[in-house]
Design a protein around this motif. Structure first.
Motif, PDB file in Angstrom:
ATOM      1  N   LEU A  11      36.243  30.451  39.973  1.00 40.01           N
ATOM      2  CA  LEU A  11      35.172  29.560  40.434  1.00 40.01           C
ATOM      3  C   LEU A  11      34.488  30.132  41.672  1.00 40.01           C
ATOM      4  O   LEU A  11      33.255  30.064  41.797  1.00 40.01           O
ATOM      5  CB  LEU A  11      35.725  28.159  40.710  1.00 40.01           C
ATOM      6  CG  LEU A  11      36.079  27.339  39.471  1.00 40.01           C
ATOM      7  CD1 LEU A  11      36.875  26.096  39.852  1.00 40.01           C
ATOM      8  CD2 LEU A  11      34.827  26.973  38.688  1.00 40.01           C
ATOM      9  N   GLU A  12      35.268  30.712  42.579  1.00 41.00           N
ATOM     10  CA  GLU A  12      34.682  31.352  43.758  1.00 41.00           C
ATOM     11  C   GLU A  12      33.839  32.556  43.355  1.00 41.00           C
ATOM     12  O   GLU A  12      32.777  32.804  43.942  1.00 41.00           O
ATOM     13  CB  GLU A  12      35.780  31.791  44.732  1.00 41.00           C
ATOM     14  CG  GLU A  12      36.448  30.635  45.445  1.00 41.00           C
ATOM     15  CD  GLU A  12      37.597  31.085  46.344  1.00 41.00           C
ATOM     16  OE1 GLU A  12      37.688  32.281  46.675  1.00 41.00           O
ATOM     17  OE2 GLU A  12      38.412  30.214  46.716  1.00 41.00           O
ATOM     18  N   THR A  13      34.284  33.294  42.360  1.00 43.93           N
ATOM     19  CA  THR A  13      33.548  34.461  41.885  1.00 43.93           C
ATOM     20  C   THR A  13      32.218  34.047  41.268  1.00 43.93           C
ATOM     21  O   THR A  13      31.212  34.749  41.419  1.00 43.93           O
ATOM     22  CB  THR A  13      34.410  35.258  40.876  1.00 43.93           C
ATOM     23  OG1 THR A  13      35.658  35.577  41.498  1.00 43.93           O
ATOM     24  CG2 THR A  13      33.740  36.539  40.444  1.00 43.93           C
ATOM     25  N   VAL A  14      32.181  32.906  40.584  1.00 42.23           N
ATOM     26  CA  VAL A  14      30.916  32.380  40.041  1.00 42.23           C
ATOM     27  C   VAL A  14      29.949  32.106  41.178  1.00 42.23           C
ATOM     28  O   VAL A  14      28.767  32.439  41.101  1.00 42.23           O
ATOM     29  CB  VAL A  14      31.153  31.103  39.198  1.00 42.23           C
ATOM     30  CG1 VAL A  14      29.848  30.359  38.942  1.00 42.23           C
ATOM     31  CG2 VAL A  14      31.829  31.445  37.885  1.00 42.23           C
ATOM     32  N   GLU A  15      30.464  31.507  42.245  1.00 44.02           N
ATOM     33  CA  GLU A  15      29.606  31.214  43.401  1.00 44.02           C
ATOM     34  C   GLU A  15      29.016  32.485  43.994  1.00 44.02           C
ATOM     35  O   GLU A  15      27.916  32.464  44.543  1.00 44.02           O
ATOM     36  CB  GLU A  15      30.397  30.438  44.458  1.00 44.02           C
ATOM     37  CG  GLU A  15      30.724  29.025  44.036  1.00 44.02           C
ATOM     38  CD  GLU A  15      31.579  28.291  45.054  1.00 44.02           C
ATOM     39  OE1 GLU A  15      31.677  28.731  46.215  1.00 44.02           O
ATOM     40  OE2 GLU A  15      32.137  27.249  44.679  1.00 44.02           O
ATOM     41  N   ASP A  16      29.755  33.602  43.867  1.00 41.00           N
ATOM     42  CA  ASP A  16      29.258  34.885  44.348  1.00 41.00           C
ATOM     43  C   ASP A  16      28.317  35.551  43.351  1.00 41.00           C
ATOM     44  O   ASP A  16      27.783  36.626  43.633  1.00 41.00           O
ATOM     45  CB  ASP A  16      30.425  35.847  44.645  1.00 41.00           C
ATOM     46  CG  ASP A  16      31.293  35.352  45.791  1.00 41.00           C
ATOM     47  OD1 ASP A  16      30.814  34.529  46.608  1.00 41.00           O
ATOM     48  OD2 ASP A  16      32.460  35.785  45.859  1.00 41.00           O
ATOM     49  N   GLY A  17      28.133  34.934  42.174  1.00 38.09           N
ATOM     50  CA  GLY A  17      27.210  35.463  41.171  1.00 38.09           C
ATOM     51  C   GLY A  17      27.782  36.560  40.289  1.00 38.09           C
ATOM     52  O   GLY A  17      27.050  37.175  39.517  1.00 38.09           O
TER      53      GLY A  17
ATOM     54  N   MET B  97      29.315  37.037  37.276  1.00 32.02           N
ATOM     55  CA  MET B  97      29.664  36.315  36.055  1.00 32.02           C
ATOM     56  C   MET B  97      30.690  37.053  35.189  1.00 32.02           C
ATOM     57  O   MET B  97      31.620  36.438  34.670  1.00 32.02           O
ATOM     58  CB  MET B  97      28.415  36.013  35.223  1.00 32.02           C
ATOM     59  CG  MET B  97      27.493  35.039  35.888  1.00 32.02           C
ATOM     60  SD  MET B  97      28.321  33.457  36.165  1.00 32.02           S
ATOM     61  CE  MET B  97      27.095  32.632  37.134  1.00 32.02           C
ATOM     62  N   ALA B  98      30.548  38.351  35.007  1.00 33.48           N
ATOM     63  CA  ALA B  98      31.483  39.094  34.156  1.00 33.48           C
ATOM     64  C   ALA B  98      32.890  39.050  34.744  1.00 33.48           C
ATOM     65  O   ALA B  98      33.875  38.849  34.021  1.00 33.48           O
ATOM     66  CB  ALA B  98      31.020  40.531  33.972  1.00 33.48           C
ATOM     67  N   LEU B  99      32.988  39.231  36.035  1.00 28.85           N
ATOM     68  CA  LEU B  99      34.284  39.176  36.706  1.00 28.85           C
ATOM     69  C   LEU B  99      34.881  37.766  36.618  1.00 28.85           C
ATOM     70  O   LEU B  99      36.072  37.597  36.357  1.00 28.85           O
ATOM     71  CB  LEU B  99      34.130  39.611  38.164  1.00 28.85           C
ATOM     72  CG  LEU B  99      35.400  39.802  38.975  1.00 28.85           C
ATOM     73  CD1 LEU B  99      36.311  40.834  38.327  1.00 28.85           C
ATOM     74  CD2 LEU B  99      35.042  40.256  40.393  1.00 28.85           C
ATOM     75  N   ALA B 100      34.030  36.772  36.802  1.00 28.41           N
ATOM     76  CA  ALA B 100      34.487  35.386  36.710  1.00 28.41           C
ATOM     77  C   ALA B 100      34.994  35.077  35.301  1.00 28.41           C
ATOM     78  O   ALA B 100      36.026  34.410  35.145  1.00 28.41           O
ATOM     79  CB  ALA B 100      33.363  34.425  37.083  1.00 28.41           C
ATOM     80  N   ARG B 101      34.286  35.581  34.293  1.00 28.61           N
ATOM     81  CA  ARG B 101      34.701  35.323  32.907  1.00 28.61           C
ATOM     82  C   ARG B 101      36.110  35.854  32.663  1.00 28.61           C
ATOM     83  O   ARG B 101      36.935  35.202  32.030  1.00 28.61           O
ATOM     84  CB  ARG B 101      33.726  35.929  31.911  1.00 28.61           C
ATOM     85  CG  ARG B 101      34.065  35.572  30.482  1.00 28.61           C
ATOM     86  CD  ARG B 101      32.928  35.819  29.504  1.00 28.61           C
ATOM     87  NE  ARG B 101      32.012  36.841  29.928  1.00 28.61           N
ATOM     88  CZ  ARG B 101      31.961  38.083  29.426  1.00 28.61           C
ATOM     89  NH1 ARG B 101      32.788  38.437  28.468  1.00 28.61           N
ATOM     90  NH2 ARG B 101      31.070  38.949  29.870  1.00 28.61           N
ATOM     91  N   GLY B 102      36.411  37.035  33.184  1.00 27.25           N
ATOM     92  CA  GLY B 102      37.764  37.575  33.053  1.00 27.25           C
ATOM     93  C   GLY B 102      38.793  36.665  33.704  1.00 27.25           C
ATOM     94  O   GLY B 102      39.880  36.456  33.168  1.00 27.25           O
ATOM     95  N   GLY B 103      38.449  36.117  34.863  1.00 32.33           N
ATOM     96  CA  GLY B 103      39.349  35.179  35.541  1.00 32.33           C
ATOM     97  C   GLY B 103      39.542  33.896  34.749  1.00 32.33           C
ATOM     98  O   GLY B 103      40.664  33.388  34.639  1.00 32.33           O
ATOM     99  N   PHE B 104      38.454  33.384  34.176  1.00 30.11           N
ATOM    100  CA  PHE B 104      38.560  32.163  33.369  1.00 30.11           C
ATOM    101  C   PHE B 104      39.401  32.425  32.117  1.00 30.11           C
ATOM    102  O   PHE B 104      40.213  31.590  31.717  1.00 30.11           O
ATOM    103  CB  PHE B 104      37.184  31.627  32.977  1.00 30.11           C
ATOM    104  CG  PHE B 104      36.402  31.059  34.126  1.00 30.11           C
ATOM    105  CD1 PHE B 104      36.978  30.170  35.023  1.00 30.11           C
ATOM    106  CD2 PHE B 104      35.070  31.411  34.319  1.00 30.11           C
ATOM    107  CE1 PHE B 104      36.251  29.637  36.093  1.00 30.11           C
ATOM    108  CE2 PHE B 104      34.336  30.885  35.380  1.00 30.11           C
ATOM    109  CZ  PHE B 104      34.926  30.001  36.264  1.00 30.11           C
ATOM    110  N   ASP B 105      39.206  33.596  31.496  1.00 26.31           N
ATOM    111  CA  ASP B 105      39.989  33.931  30.305  1.00 26.31           C
ATOM    112  C   ASP B 105      41.476  34.044  30.636  1.00 26.31           C
ATOM    113  O   ASP B 105      42.331  33.557  29.889  1.00 26.31           O
ATOM    114  CB  ASP B 105      39.488  35.242  29.676  1.00 26.31           C
ATOM    115  CG  ASP B 105      38.115  35.090  29.019  1.00 26.31           C
ATOM    116  OD1 ASP B 105      37.684  33.945  28.754  1.00 26.31           O
ATOM    117  OD2 ASP B 105      37.474  36.133  28.775  1.00 26.31           O
TER     118      ASP B 105
END
Length: 180
Positions: free
Chosen positions: A65-71, A73-81
């Motif tokens: 969620l913090e990574t999404v706030e930083d924009g 998206m690809a990195l955030a998707r890996g975290g969500f997965d």
């Protein structure tokens, strides 16, 4: 007083009561298959493993969620997965704990944890979809995924805090003492 644990044969279902704290290898005298720990001790073990996976998934979800706030998206998707995979594993362990629990208190705590982890697992999957849709420029789809994820996150709050394994053991011990 020594604690008794129940082992159940994985083949024929025969049960064996074992005194002591160790976890011996029990081979069924009827079908010669291994008997595994069952009952409250198995439920507590499953809950403990589920709790560890759950805590790791929560950390991954927060980081994503913090990574999404930083924009990112690809990195955030890996975290969500990763969070979704760990939540899924925790749900499986909490489900085992519900099934194995001999006392209602542990079963109820495990069921509440299972429901909360399920909501968070679904939210992580929706958030992963949101990041993918955002990367693809599909803002309407991304908004829908985000909305769905927010609904699951809200639903998760209804189940309160997932109790630590120590609280579950204390709860089970209290019930055993009150039954004797």
């Amino acid at each position: 007083m020594e604690q008794s644990q129940t082992y159940k044969c994985d083949g024929c279902g025969s049960e064996y009561r074992v005194l002591g704290e160790s976890q011996p290898k029990i081979v069924c005298r009827d079908c010669e298959r291994e008997a595994t720990l069952s009952g409250t001790a198995a439920a507590q073990r499953a809950y403990h493993v589920g709790y560890i996976r759950y805590r790791e998934a929560r950390r991954q979800l927060s980081d994503a969620l913090e990574t999404v706030e930083d924009g990112e998206m690809a990195l955030a998707r890996g975290g969500f997965d990763s969070a979704a995979a760990d939540f899924e594993e925790s749900v499986e362990e909490f489900t085992t704990a519900v099934r194995e629990a001999d006392d209602n208190g542990l079963a109820e705590l495990s069921e509440r944890a299972r429901k909360k982890a399920t909501c968070l697992w679904q939210a992580a999957e929706w958030l992963s979809g949101m990041t993918y849709a955002s990367e693809q420029g599909e803002s309407t789809q991304a908004s829908q995924y985000r909305h769905d994820a927010e609904n699951r996150l809200q639903a998760a709050t209804e189940y309160g805090t997932v109790s630590s394994p120590d609280e579950c053991i204390q709860n089970a011990d209290t019930e055993v003492q009150s039954d004797t």
